[in-house]
Every structure is written in structure tokens, then in C-alpha cells.
Design an enzyme around this catalytic site. Structure first.
Site, PDB file in Angstrom:
ATOM      1  N   GLY A  12       0.808  -1.220   0.000  1.00  0.00           N
ATOM      2  CA  GLY A  12       0.000   0.000   0.000  1.00  0.00           C
ATOM      3  C   GLY A  12       0.845   1.276   0.000  1.00  0.00           C
ATOM      4  O   GLY A  12       1.873   1.376  -0.670  1.00  0.00           O
ATOM      5  N   TYR A 142     -12.504   2.720  13.843  1.00  0.00           N
ATOM      6  CA  TYR A 142     -11.464   3.358  13.024  1.00  0.00           C
ATOM      7  C   TYR A 142     -11.448   4.868  13.251  1.00  0.00           C
ATOM      8  O   TYR A 142     -10.405   5.462  13.511  1.00  0.00           O
ATOM      9  CB  TYR A 142     -11.715   3.033  11.555  1.00  0.00           C
ATOM     10  CG  TYR A 142     -10.627   3.526  10.608  1.00  0.00           C
ATOM     11  CD1 TYR A 142      -9.371   2.927  10.589  1.00  0.00           C
ATOM     12  CD2 TYR A 142     -10.876   4.569   9.717  1.00  0.00           C
ATOM     13  CE1 TYR A 142      -8.382   3.368   9.704  1.00  0.00           C
ATOM     14  CE2 TYR A 142      -9.894   5.006   8.833  1.00  0.00           C
ATOM     15  CZ  TYR A 142      -8.653   4.401   8.828  1.00  0.00           C
ATOM     16  OH  TYR A 142      -7.668   4.843   7.957  1.00  0.00           O
ATOM     17  N   VAL A 175      -7.446   6.154  -1.068  1.00  0.00           N
ATOM     18  CA  VAL A 175      -6.375   5.536  -1.855  1.00  0.00           C
ATOM     19  C   VAL A 175      -6.678   4.071  -2.171  1.00  0.00           C
ATOM     20  O   VAL A 175      -7.093   3.312  -1.273  1.00  0.00           O
ATOM     21  CB  VAL A 175      -5.045   5.625  -1.071  1.00  0.00           C
ATOM     22  CG1 VAL A 175      -3.873   5.260  -1.992  1.00  0.00           C
ATOM     23  CG2 VAL A 175      -4.833   7.012  -0.486  1.00  0.00           C
TER      24      VAL A 175
HETATM   25  N1  LIG Z   1      -6.162   3.767   1.817  1.00  0.00           N
HETATM   26  C1  LIG Z   1      -6.831   4.843   2.212  1.00  0.00           C
HETATM   27  O1  LIG Z   1      -7.765   5.330   1.531  1.00  0.00           O
HETATM   28  C2  LIG Z   1      -6.453   5.534   3.494  1.00  0.00           C
HETATM   29  C3  LIG Z   1      -7.171   6.693   3.836  1.00  0.00           C
HETATM   30  C4  LIG Z   1      -6.831   7.365   5.004  1.00  0.00           C
HETATM   31  C5  LIG Z   1      -5.795   6.887   5.793  1.00  0.00           C
HETATM   32  N2  LIG Z   1      -5.131   5.749   5.436  1.00  0.00           N
HETATM   33  C6  LIG Z   1      -4.044   5.317   6.311  1.00  0.00           C
HETATM   34  O2  LIG Z   1      -2.880   5.133   5.557  1.00  0.00           O
HETATM   35  C7  LIG Z   1      -2.041   4.148   6.189  1.00  0.00           C
HETATM   36  C8  LIG Z   1      -1.631   3.110   5.166  1.00  0.00           C
HETATM   37  O3  LIG Z   1      -2.813   2.471   4.705  1.00  0.00           O
HETATM   38  P1  LIG Z   1      -2.914   1.622   3.345  1.00  0.00           P
HETATM   39  O4  LIG Z   1      -4.089   2.105   2.626  1.00  0.00           O
HETATM   40  O5  LIG Z   1      -1.587   1.558   2.668  1.00  0.00           O
HETATM   41  O6  LIG Z   1      -3.300   0.201   3.964  1.00  0.00           O
HETATM   42  P2  LIG Z   1      -2.798  -1.289   3.688  1.00  0.00           P
HETATM   43  O7  LIG Z   1      -2.550  -1.504   2.257  1.00  0.00           O
HETATM   44  O8  LIG Z   1      -3.772  -2.149   4.410  1.00  0.00           O
HETATM   45  O9  LIG Z   1      -1.383  -1.319   4.431  1.00  0.00           O
HETATM   46  C9  LIG Z   1      -1.327  -1.213   5.817  1.00  0.00           C
HETATM   47  C10 LIG Z   1       0.101  -1.440   6.251  1.00  0.00           C
HETATM   48  O10 LIG Z   1       0.132  -1.362   7.692  1.00  0.00           O
HETATM   49  C11 LIG Z   1       0.789  -2.533   8.177  1.00  0.00           C
HETATM   50  N3  LIG Z   1       0.318  -2.908   9.503  1.00  0.00           N
HETATM   51  C12 LIG Z   1      -0.932  -3.235   9.894  1.00  0.00           C
HETATM   52  N4  LIG Z   1      -0.943  -3.550  11.200  1.00  0.00           N
HETATM   53  C13 LIG Z   1       0.331  -3.396  11.635  1.00  0.00           C
HETATM   54  C14 LIG Z   1       0.963  -3.563  12.899  1.00  0.00           C
HETATM   55  N5  LIG Z   1       0.293  -3.953  14.004  1.00  0.00           N
HETATM   56  N6  LIG Z   1       2.313  -3.313  12.992  1.00  0.00           N
HETATM   57  C15 LIG Z   1       3.007  -2.919  11.906  1.00  0.00           C
HETATM   58  N7  LIG Z   1       2.472  -2.769  10.683  1.00  0.00           N
HETATM   59  C16 LIG Z   1       1.139  -3.005  10.562  1.00  0.00           C
HETATM   60  C17 LIG Z   1       0.472  -3.609   7.161  1.00  0.00           C
HETATM   61  O11 LIG Z   1       1.433  -4.609   7.302  1.00  0.00           O
HETATM   62  P3  LIG Z   1       1.112  -6.190   7.186  1.00  0.00           P
HETATM   63  O12 LIG Z   1       1.483  -6.520   5.768  1.00  0.00           O
HETATM   64  O13 LIG Z   1       2.023  -6.797   8.192  1.00  0.00           O
HETATM   65  O14 LIG Z   1      -0.334  -6.395   7.503  1.00  0.00           O
HETATM   66  C18 LIG Z   1       0.619  -2.805   5.863  1.00  0.00           C
HETATM   67  O15 LIG Z   1       1.961  -2.686   5.499  1.00  0.00           O
HETATM   68  C19 LIG Z   1      -2.862   3.591   7.349  1.00  0.00           C
HETATM   69  O16 LIG Z   1      -2.494   4.221   8.553  1.00  0.00           O
HETATM   70  C20 LIG Z   1      -4.287   3.982   6.973  1.00  0.00           C
HETATM   71  O17 LIG Z   1      -5.143   4.078   8.098  1.00  0.00           O
HETATM   72  C21 LIG Z   1      -5.430   5.083   4.306  1.00  0.00           C
END
Ligand SMILES: NC(=O)c1ccc[n+]([C@@H]2O[C@H](COP(=O)([O-])OP(=O)(O)OC[C@H]3O[C@@H](n4cnc5c(N)ncnc54)[C@H](OP(=O)(O)O)[C@@H]3O)[C@@H](O)[C@H]2O)c1
Length: 220
Positions: A12, A142, A175
């Protein structure tokens, strides 16, 4: 060249941050629970076993750093477990609080001894953690965890002012990642580009603020 630590860099937005920082020639330590093939292919230095909700996981990151100075810490790791008032599961809500709100505090506290004047900390929170911007409700676990992460960003900005470390809360946009089931209005590549621009712009004058990756300042 600055040294960056990015948590949740296996996929991601975190993976894309690692990729772009690597392409920029920065020194990057990608912190993950376990590395993906895509991350290994970036050639970045990887710190494994780094669960941000767990002291021993964060200790692994410290061990991997071996006392090296950290210029920029990006607390990106996060989880989303969707719910409604009817379906909210309190264990899941606590889990999101542990990862999304306490995770950045745990990692920041652990790395602080290796950060100093001119350092920067980004917490990838979310617009849905904004109380002022909440017009649609839902997602109790969340939203509440991200609101708490926003508070952590402000608290840290106040506490770290004296050390010359700037802190920002950052929203990446909607995203297309695994978290959103591939839905969203922008790619991880575009989100990471925007987040890095916001961090590049962050100064002690703007510490303690909340930014959308696209450059608009967000309300708390
Ligand atoms: N996508 C969106 O639209 C969006 C919008 C607002 C905010 N965000 C924020 O952006 C950030 C990245 O999200 P993303 O969309 O890239 O999500 P994603 O694809 O689900 O990736 C999440 C990442 O966080 C890691 N992770 C989860 N739990 C963890 C833990 N306990 N310790 C260490 N690493 C952990 C996962 O690793 P594993 O591979 O080990 O599970 C993965 O690398 C997050 O904080 C999310 O809340 C995203």
C-alpha cells in the site's frame, strides 16, 4: 541524503513511500511485520518483525537501527475494521486503537533518542479522524482511533518543539490499497508523492498541523 523510517512498508502507501524515497536516493529503513516480495525488490533496508502495537516489535526496529540517527519518521502502519453502531465489536475497536493511535506514540517514543534538531515526524492518520470534518458517521473503531492519532500528533508537536522536531498529521486521500479493497480516488503512488511533499514542506513554523496529501489543510 536524509534517513527515513517508514512503518507498515510491506504494501500500500507505506510500500510506495519506501519506493519513492529510495528513488530519491534517501537512506530508508522500511519497518514491517514481514517483508513482501515487492518491498524486497525495492532494495531498501528492511527491519522485520516490527509490530507497532507491541514493545518487542518496536525493540526490533531499534535493534535494526543500531544507534543511527533518524531524520524523518513516518508512522504509516494502520488497520481498518469497518463497523456500524449495530456491528461495532469492542475488541476490534481496541485493536485499532492499539495500532492506529498508540502505535505512532510507541514508535516515536522508542526512536526519540535517535532524533534531534531538524527532525520530522509524520503520522498518517485520516480525514475520517477529523471531528470537524465528520459528515457521514459510521466506522466507530477506526474513526475514534484516528481521532486519537490526531491528538497524539498535536501532543507530540507541543512536547517536541523544544527539541526542534516538527510533527504533522497527514491524510493520504482515498487511496486504492488493500485497506479499501482496491477502491479509491487516487493511487498509492499519487498519495505517497503528496505525503512526501507535505513532509518536505513541514517546518517548526507549521508543526502541529493536519494536512491532506493534496495540500489542503484539514480541520481537527
Ligand atoms: N487507503 C486509504 O484510503 C487511506 C485513507 C486514510 C488513511 N489511510 C491510512 O494510511 C495508512 C496506510 O494504509 P494503506 O491504505 O496503505 O493500507 P494497507 O494496504 O492495508 O497497508 C497497511 C500497512 O500497515 C501494516 N500494519 C498493519 N498492522 C500493523 C501492525 N500492528 N504493525 C506494523 N504494521 C502493521 C500492514 O502490514 P502487514 O502486511 O504486516 O499487515 C501494511 O503494510 C494507514 O495508517 C491507513 O489508516 C489510508
Amino acid at each position: 541524503m536524509a534517513r527515513y523510517v517508514v512503518t507498515g512498508a510491506s504494501r500500500g502507501i507505506g510500500l510506495e513511500l519506501a519506493r519513492q524515497l529510495g528513488a530519491r536516493g534517501e537512506d530508508i529503513i522500511a519497518a514491517v511485520r514481514s517483508p513482501s516480495q515487492a518491498l524486497l525488490e525495492t532494495g531498501c533496508e528492511v527491519a522485520e518483525g516490527v509490530d507497532v502495537s507491541d514493545d518487542s516489535g518496536v525493540q526490533r526496529l531499534l535493534d535494526a537501527l543500531k544507534g543511527r540517527r533518524v531524520d524523518v519518521l513516518i508512522n504509516n502502519a494502520g488497520i481498518l475494521i469497518s463497523d456500524t453502531l449495530e456491528s461495532v465489536n469492542f475488541d476490534d475497536a481496541m485493536r485499532q486503537y492499539a495500532v492506529n493511535a498508540l502505535g505512532p506514540v510507541r514508535v516515536t517514543r522508542a526512536l526519540l533518542g535517535q532524533m534531534g534538531e531538524g527532525g520530522k515526524i509524520g503520522i498518517v492518520t485520516s480525514r475520517v479522524g477529523s471531528i470537524g470534518d465528520n459528515a457521514s458517521g459510521g466506522n466507530y473503531g477506526y474513526r475514534m482511533s484516528k481521532a486519537a492519532a490526531n491528538m497524539a500528533a498535536v501532543n507530540l508537536s507541543i512536547e517536541l518543539k523544544g527539541r526542534g522536531i516538527a510533527v504533522a498529521a497527514l491524510h493520504p486521500g482515498y487511496v486504492r490499497t488493500e485497506m479499501t479493497g482496491g477502491h479509491g480516488s487516487i493511487s498509492a503512488e499519487a498519495a505517497a508523492r503528496g505525503l512526501l511533499l507535505r513532509l518536505d514542506e513541514l517546518t517548526m513554523e507549521t508543526t502541529g498541523t493536519f494536512w491532506h496529501a493534496d495540500g489542503q489543510q484539514l480541520p481537527w
